[in-house]
Design an enzyme around this catalytic site. Structure first.
Site, PDB file in Angstrom:
ATOM      1  CE  LYS A  16      -4.508   0.989   0.317  1.00 43.77           C
ATOM      2  NZ  LYS A  16      -5.688   0.199  -0.097  1.00 43.77           N
TER       3      LYS A  16
HETATM    4  P1  NAD Z   1     -13.307   7.644  -2.691  1.00 49.66           P
HETATM    5  O1  NAD Z   1     -12.276   8.669  -2.535  1.00 49.66           O
HETATM    6  O2  NAD Z   1     -13.883   7.410  -4.046  1.00 49.66           O
HETATM    7  O3  NAD Z   1     -14.535   7.930  -1.697  1.00 49.66           O
HETATM    8  C1  NAD Z   1     -14.351   8.121  -0.326  1.00 49.66           C
HETATM    9  C2  NAD Z   1     -15.675   8.528   0.273  1.00 49.66           C
HETATM   10  O4  NAD Z   1     -15.535   8.594   1.705  1.00 49.66           O
HETATM   11  C3  NAD Z   1     -16.160   9.896  -0.177  1.00 49.66           C
HETATM   12  O5  NAD Z   1     -17.561   9.858  -0.397  1.00 49.66           O
HETATM   13  C4  NAD Z   1     -15.843  10.787   1.019  1.00 49.66           C
HETATM   14  O6  NAD Z   1     -16.702  11.907   1.113  1.00 49.66           O
HETATM   15  C5  NAD Z   1     -16.086   9.823   2.154  1.00 49.66           C
HETATM   16  N1  NAD Z   1     -15.451  10.256   3.392  1.00 49.66           N
HETATM   17  C6  NAD Z   1     -14.188  10.706   3.564  1.00 49.66           C
HETATM   18  N2  NAD Z   1     -13.993  11.054   4.842  1.00 49.66           N
HETATM   19  C7  NAD Z   1     -15.164  10.813   5.481  1.00 49.66           C
HETATM   20  C8  NAD Z   1     -15.589  10.983   6.822  1.00 49.66           C
HETATM   21  N3  NAD Z   1     -14.763  11.461   7.740  1.00 49.66           N
HETATM   22  N4  NAD Z   1     -16.850  10.628   7.141  1.00 49.66           N
HETATM   23  C9  NAD Z   1     -17.701  10.142   6.194  1.00 49.66           C
HETATM   24  N5  NAD Z   1     -17.338   9.964   4.915  1.00 49.66           N
HETATM   25  C10 NAD Z   1     -16.089  10.293   4.562  1.00 49.66           C
HETATM   26  O7  NAD Z   1     -12.671   6.304  -2.097  1.00 49.66           O
HETATM   27  P2  NAD Z   1     -13.056   4.807  -2.410  1.00 49.66           P
HETATM   28  O8  NAD Z   1     -12.138   4.313  -3.467  1.00 49.66           O
HETATM   29  O9  NAD Z   1     -14.519   4.664  -2.570  1.00 49.66           O
HETATM   30  O10 NAD Z   1     -12.588   4.098  -1.054  1.00 49.66           O
HETATM   31  C11 NAD Z   1     -13.425   4.028   0.086  1.00 49.66           C
HETATM   32  C12 NAD Z   1     -12.922   2.928   0.990  1.00 49.66           C
HETATM   33  O11 NAD Z   1     -12.922   1.691   0.263  1.00 49.66           O
HETATM   34  C13 NAD Z   1     -11.505   3.095   1.509  1.00 49.66           C
HETATM   35  O12 NAD Z   1     -11.420   2.528   2.803  1.00 49.66           O
HETATM   36  C14 NAD Z   1     -10.684   2.265   0.549  1.00 49.66           C
HETATM   37  O13 NAD Z   1      -9.462   1.836   1.116  1.00 49.66           O
HETATM   38  C15 NAD Z   1     -11.635   1.121   0.335  1.00 49.66           C
HETATM   39  N6  NAD Z   1     -11.361   0.357  -0.878  1.00 49.66           N
HETATM   40  C16 NAD Z   1     -11.369   0.957  -2.106  1.00 49.66           C
HETATM   41  C17 NAD Z   1     -11.132   0.177  -3.229  1.00 49.66           C
HETATM   42  C18 NAD Z   1     -11.209   0.749  -4.619  1.00 49.66           C
HETATM   43  O14 NAD Z   1     -11.117  -0.030  -5.574  1.00 49.66           O
HETATM   44  N7  NAD Z   1     -11.419   2.035  -4.801  1.00 49.66           N
HETATM   45  C19 NAD Z   1     -10.848  -1.183  -3.096  1.00 49.66           C
HETATM   46  C20 NAD Z   1     -10.855  -1.760  -1.831  1.00 49.66           C
HETATM   47  C21 NAD Z   1     -11.115  -0.967  -0.727  1.00 49.66           C
END
Ligand code: NAD
Length: 436
Positions: A126
């Site tokens: 990561k």
């Molecule tokens: P993203 O940046 O597209 O979205 C993040 C979201 O979280 C946004 O809507 C933001 O407003 C919200 N957010 C941020 N801080 C916040 C808070 N304090 N309270 C409430 N909401 C909050 O990110 P993503 O890619 O959707 O990732 C989200 C989660 O999923 C992360 O934990 C990431 O590690 C995990 N994840 C993502 C992927 C991927 O393929 N994108 C894969 C596995 C896991």
């Protein structure tokens, strides 16, 4: 012959270096507790368990860039390779103002577990930069991404370590990373990152893959619980890539999205929000706040919303001992990495809430990243139907195997996933042996 006294052999039980020690409130401490819970189930492989408690490599880099106003700013960047026993490192890049080394270590470790849980041939890694990218211009963001890529160029490569998008990073950032790496090595190397745009060797289905995986295992778990999706009430925290895609798929299956929280606020609508219209609102205004077809809710009250399914899809440590007792859902599907602390996990278990852990629930993203990487190597691209059907099969098979282990050992799905995954990692570790 020189013999070594037992008293001199204290190194066999050496304490972890200070930066690896559990900070009980942080994600790395949470991860270490999860590993401790699995040790009794590892049999003879338990002698290798310290491997899981120590990242293989940690790189901390200074990322200086020239800002648009001519001044120089320095940002702290990281790339952590947690374990490479089963294959090259794989895991996303996060740009966020709260990124720390401890967080990136935990996220890299969860990638090792996740990749082993769905049996894709990767280790865990990561990366991240401690920066609020929303405060940078596009040019500054590009310079930051390119300098960071050059700085971690020592570690990454298509057969060494393959980054992907995470919070606040996307296809454009992957394109800049791919280009920078390619310029540095003198050859276009699409397979160095995944989550790329389609025109640059990206894969169909990658953008939605994590949300689709969340939905796929959610359907399987709901089925085992006897919970019908038709009319089911769903609350989602985080409406980015993962949360919005999962919400859309649950909506299409007949569920109602009754509450959504993001970094701008919390909204609710008892009849269910229209996900497409909410997406348009977020696109326009940058968050869910003030969405007209909803009422505002106090952020803390999100956790007590009346719902059947709760999907945390934002950041770590959101479900804690302080709010876990308020959760009314029967099923929590962890779209985010590490959203539930160990104490909260126990409260949910005691309250009969089924938790589908991150290390299986959000593995759809890395699974399609694996497909993208394979397609890049072979320069032969698959149809979206083929990708989605392969993804669904991998997720369903992994879920069923983990469910069986949970039933057999009478453990939570999290511990069951760790049992399956850690055995795979440590078996590989043992077979490879130690060199030199
Ligand atoms: P993203 O940046 O597209 O979205 C993040 C979201 O979280 C946004 O809507 C933001 O407003 C919200 N957010 C941020 N801080 C916040 C808070 N304090 N309270 C409430 N909401 C909050 O990110 P993503 O890619 O959707 O990732 C989200 C989660 O999923 C992360 O934990 C990431 O590690 C995990 N994840 C993502 C992927 C991927 O393929 N994108 C894969 C596995 C896991």
């Amino acid at each position: 012959m020189h013999t070594v006294q037992n008293s001199q052999r204290a190194f066999e039980h050496q304490a972890l270096p200070s930066y690896l020690q559990a900070d009980s409130l942080g994600p790395w401490g949470n991860y270490l507790q999860q590993v401790d819970r699995v040790i009794p189930y590892l049999g003879s492989l338990a002698r290798w368990v310290d491997t899981l408690k120590r990242p293989k490599r940690i790189l901390v880099v200074d990322v200086p860039i020239e800002l648009d106003n001519g001044s120089i700013a320095h940002f702290e960047g990281y790339r952590v390779q947690h374990n490479l026993s089963r294959g090259p490192g794989k895991g996303g890049i996060r740009f966020h103002q709260d990124v720390t080394l401890s967080e990136v270590m935990a996220l890299s470790a969860w990638m090792s577990v996740k990749n082993a849980a769905v049996n894709v041939p990767y280790g865990g890694a990561k990366g991240g930069i401690r920066v609020d990218p929303k405060k940078l211009s596009r040019g500054e963001l590009e310079r930051l991404t390119r300098r960071y890529t050059s700085e971690i160029g020592l570690l990454i490569g298509p057969s060494k370590d393959i980054p992907a998008p995470d919070v606040n990073t996307n296809g454009q950032i992957m394109a800049w990373m791919m280009d920078t790496y390619s310029m540095n090595v003198g050859a276009t190397t699409t397979g160095v990152v995944t989550g790329k745009p389609l025109d640059l060797g990206g894969s169909l289905g990658r953008v939605e893959a994590t949300g689709r995986g969340v939905y796929t295992v959610g359907v399987a778990a709901a089925h085992n619980l006897g919970l019908s999706l038709n009319g089911a009430r769903v609350a989602v925290q985080g409406f980015g890539n993962v949360g919005s895609t999962a919400a859309k798929l649950f909506e299409q299956a007949g569920a109602k999205i009754v509450s959504v929280q993001d970094h701008t606020g919390t909204i609710c609508n008892d009849l269910g929000v229209d996900v497409d219209r909410l997406l348009q609102h977020v696109e326009r205004y940058g968050g869910v706040r003030n969405f007209s077809e909803s009422e505002a809710l106090n952020d803390a009250d999100f956790w007590g919303v009346s719902c059947d399914i709760l999907i945390p899809a934002a950041l770590e440590n959101q479900i804690t001992k302080d709010n876990a007792g308020r959760i009314k859902a029967k099923l929590v599907i962890e779209g985010a990495n590490g959203p539930t602390t160990t104490e909260a996990d126990d409260i949910l278990r005691d309250n009969g809430v089924l938790v589908l852990p991150d290390v299986i629930a959000n593995a759809g993203g890395v699974t399609v990243s694996y497909f993208e990487w394979v397609q890049d190597f072979s320069s032969f691209f698959w149809s979206e139907d083929e990708i989605n059907s392969r993804l669904v099969k991998i997720m369903q098979d992994a879920f069923e195997a983990i469910w069986q282990v949970a039933v057999e050992y009478k453990v939570t799905l999290r511990t069951a996933t760790f049992i399956v995954a850690c055995k795979r990692i440590l078996k590989a570790r043992e077979m490879r042996g130690l060199y030199p």
